[in-house]
Design a protein around this motif. Structure first.
Motif, PDB file in Angstrom:
ATOM      1  N   THR A 122      -4.963   6.154  -1.690  1.00 47.49           N
ATOM      2  CA  THR A 122      -3.995   5.061  -1.585  1.00 47.49           C
ATOM      3  C   THR A 122      -3.870   4.348  -2.924  1.00 47.49           C
ATOM      4  O   THR A 122      -4.863   4.185  -3.650  1.00 47.49           O
ATOM      5  CB  THR A 122      -4.433   4.063  -0.495  1.00 47.49           C
ATOM      6  OG1 THR A 122      -4.512   4.745   0.766  1.00 47.49           O
ATOM      7  CG2 THR A 122      -3.441   2.905  -0.374  1.00 47.49           C
ATOM      8  N   VAL A 123      -2.649   3.944  -3.221  1.00 51.42           N
ATOM      9  CA  VAL A 123      -2.374   3.101  -4.385  1.00 51.42           C
ATOM     10  C   VAL A 123      -1.841   1.772  -3.882  1.00 51.42           C
ATOM     11  O   VAL A 123      -1.064   1.740  -2.905  1.00 51.42           O
ATOM     12  CB  VAL A 123      -1.370   3.782  -5.330  1.00 51.42           C
ATOM     13  CG1 VAL A 123      -0.912   2.825  -6.415  1.00 51.42           C
ATOM     14  CG2 VAL A 123      -1.998   5.020  -5.959  1.00 51.42           C
ATOM     15  N   TYR A 124      -2.243   0.699  -4.531  1.00 53.15           N
ATOM     16  CA  TYR A 124      -1.854  -0.640  -4.116  1.00 53.15           C
ATOM     17  C   TYR A 124      -1.029  -1.319  -5.205  1.00 53.15           C
ATOM     18  O   TYR A 124      -1.159  -1.011  -6.392  1.00 53.15           O
ATOM     19  CB  TYR A 124      -3.100  -1.492  -3.842  1.00 53.15           C
ATOM     20  CG  TYR A 124      -4.020  -0.901  -2.808  1.00 53.15           C
ATOM     21  CD1 TYR A 124      -5.144  -0.175  -3.186  1.00 53.15           C
ATOM     22  CD2 TYR A 124      -3.765  -1.066  -1.452  1.00 53.15           C
ATOM     23  CE1 TYR A 124      -5.992   0.368  -2.242  1.00 53.15           C
ATOM     24  CE2 TYR A 124      -4.620  -0.520  -0.498  1.00 53.15           C
ATOM     25  CZ  TYR A 124      -5.720   0.198  -0.902  1.00 53.15           C
ATOM     26  OH  TYR A 124      -6.559   0.740   0.029  1.00 53.15           O
ATOM     27  N   LEU A 125      -0.210  -2.260  -4.768  1.00 48.23           N
ATOM     28  CA  LEU A 125       0.480  -3.149  -5.692  1.00 48.23           C
ATOM     29  C   LEU A 125       0.254  -4.571  -5.193  1.00 48.23           C
ATOM     30  O   LEU A 125       0.839  -4.974  -4.187  1.00 48.23           O
ATOM     31  CB  LEU A 125       1.975  -2.834  -5.780  1.00 48.23           C
ATOM     32  CG  LEU A 125       2.733  -3.632  -6.835  1.00 48.23           C
ATOM     33  CD1 LEU A 125       2.289  -3.214  -8.242  1.00 48.23           C
ATOM     34  CD2 LEU A 125       4.248  -3.445  -6.689  1.00 48.23           C
ATOM     35  N   GLN A 126      -0.596  -5.292  -5.884  1.00 39.68           N
ATOM     36  CA  GLN A 126      -0.843  -6.699  -5.562  1.00 39.68           C
ATOM     37  C   GLN A 126       0.208  -7.525  -6.276  1.00 39.68           C
ATOM     38  O   GLN A 126       0.327  -7.461  -7.509  1.00 39.68           O
ATOM     39  CB  GLN A 126      -2.242  -7.110  -6.008  1.00 39.68           C
ATOM     40  CG  GLN A 126      -2.558  -8.569  -5.763  1.00 39.68           C
ATOM     41  CD  GLN A 126      -2.659  -8.918  -4.292  1.00 39.68           C
ATOM     42  OE1 GLN A 126      -3.259  -8.188  -3.517  1.00 39.68           O
ATOM     43  NE2 GLN A 126      -2.063 -10.035  -3.902  1.00 39.68           N
ATOM     44  N   MET A 127       0.946  -8.293  -5.515  1.00 32.76           N
ATOM     45  CA  MET A 127       2.041  -9.086  -6.074  1.00 32.76           C
ATOM     46  C   MET A 127       1.744 -10.548  -5.848  1.00 32.76           C
ATOM     47  O   MET A 127       1.680 -11.012  -4.703  1.00 32.76           O
ATOM     48  CB  MET A 127       3.364  -8.702  -5.414  1.00 32.76           C
ATOM     49  CG  MET A 127       3.666  -7.211  -5.485  1.00 32.76           C
ATOM     50  SD  MET A 127       5.317  -6.790  -4.893  1.00 32.76           S
ATOM     51  CE  MET A 127       5.171  -7.260  -3.180  1.00 32.76           C
ATOM     52  N   SER A 148       0.847  -1.190   0.000  1.00 31.29           N
ATOM     53  CA  SER A 148       0.000   0.000   0.000  1.00 31.29           C
ATOM     54  C   SER A 148       0.881   1.238   0.000  1.00 31.29           C
ATOM     55  O   SER A 148       1.943   1.254   0.613  1.00 31.29           O
ATOM     56  CB  SER A 148      -0.904   0.020   1.237  1.00 31.29           C
ATOM     57  OG  SER A 148      -1.765  -1.086   1.258  1.00 31.29           O
ATOM     58  N   CYS A 149       0.399   2.255  -0.647  1.00 35.85           N
ATOM     59  CA  CYS A 149       1.092   3.551  -0.704  1.00 35.85           C
ATOM     60  C   CYS A 149       0.056   4.608  -0.353  1.00 35.85           C
ATOM     61  O   CYS A 149      -0.815   4.928  -1.176  1.00 35.85           O
ATOM     62  CB  CYS A 149       1.664   3.775  -2.089  1.00 35.85           C
ATOM     63  SG  CYS A 149       2.370   5.425  -2.354  1.00 35.85           S
ATOM     64  N   ALA A 150       0.130   5.099   0.866  1.00 34.56           N
ATOM     65  CA  ALA A 150      -0.839   6.083   1.348  1.00 34.56           C
ATOM     66  C   ALA A 150      -0.254   7.483   1.241  1.00 34.56           C
ATOM     67  O   ALA A 150       0.886   7.729   1.633  1.00 34.56           O
ATOM     68  CB  ALA A 150      -1.215   5.783   2.795  1.00 34.56           C
ATOM     69  N   ALA A 151      -1.044   8.386   0.716  1.00 34.46           N
ATOM     70  CA  ALA A 151      -0.586   9.764   0.527  1.00 34.46           C
ATOM     71  C   ALA A 151      -1.183  10.677   1.588  1.00 34.46           C
ATOM     72  O   ALA A 151      -2.321  10.485   2.029  1.00 34.46           O
ATOM     73  CB  ALA A 151      -0.991  10.263  -0.845  1.00 34.46           C
TER      74      ALA A 151
END
Length: 121
Positions: A78-83, A21-24
């Motif tokens: 928020t931007v997510y990166l599902q890996m 997660s990338c929270a701004a």
């Protein structure tokens, strides 16, 4: 001030999954393209994915296509990166970054502090 905070890194076995997660804070992600990058020691930081805010276009590095999925939730800022299907070579420190513009090119306006992802058997 543009501030980004990553979370969700950790240890996982090959074939496993993680969601970063990338929270701004201090700004709205609505107006910025957001990229995920990764870096291993003594190597340059490389972009693995990016999602624009201008047209929603998405880009992936060849090494992660079909395994990683980037998404954004503007309501949560928020931007997510599902890996998924993680491999040992995915081991790196992962950073999110806000581009200066709404599309996935040009200079970076802000970096997060990074989160470690380790894939081991």
């Amino acid at each position: 001030q543009l501030q980004l905070v990553e979370s969700g890194g950790g240890l996982v076995q090959p074939g496993g999954s993680l969601r970063l997660s990338c929270a701004a804070s201090g700004f709205s992600l609505d107006y910025y393209a957001i990229g995920w990058f990764r870096q291993v020691p003594r190597k340059e930081r490389k972009r693995v994915s990016c999602i624009s805010s201008s047209d929603g276009s998405i880009h992936y590095a060849d090494s992660v296509k079909g395994r990683f999925t980037i998404s954004r939730d503007n309501a949560k800022n928020t931007v997510y990166l599902q890996m998924n299907s993680l491999k040992p070579e995915d081991t790196a420190v992962y950073y999110c970054a806000a581009n200066s513009y709404s599309y996935c090119s040009g200079p970076i306006a802000s970096w997060g502090q990074g989160t470690q992802v380790t894939v081991f058997s």
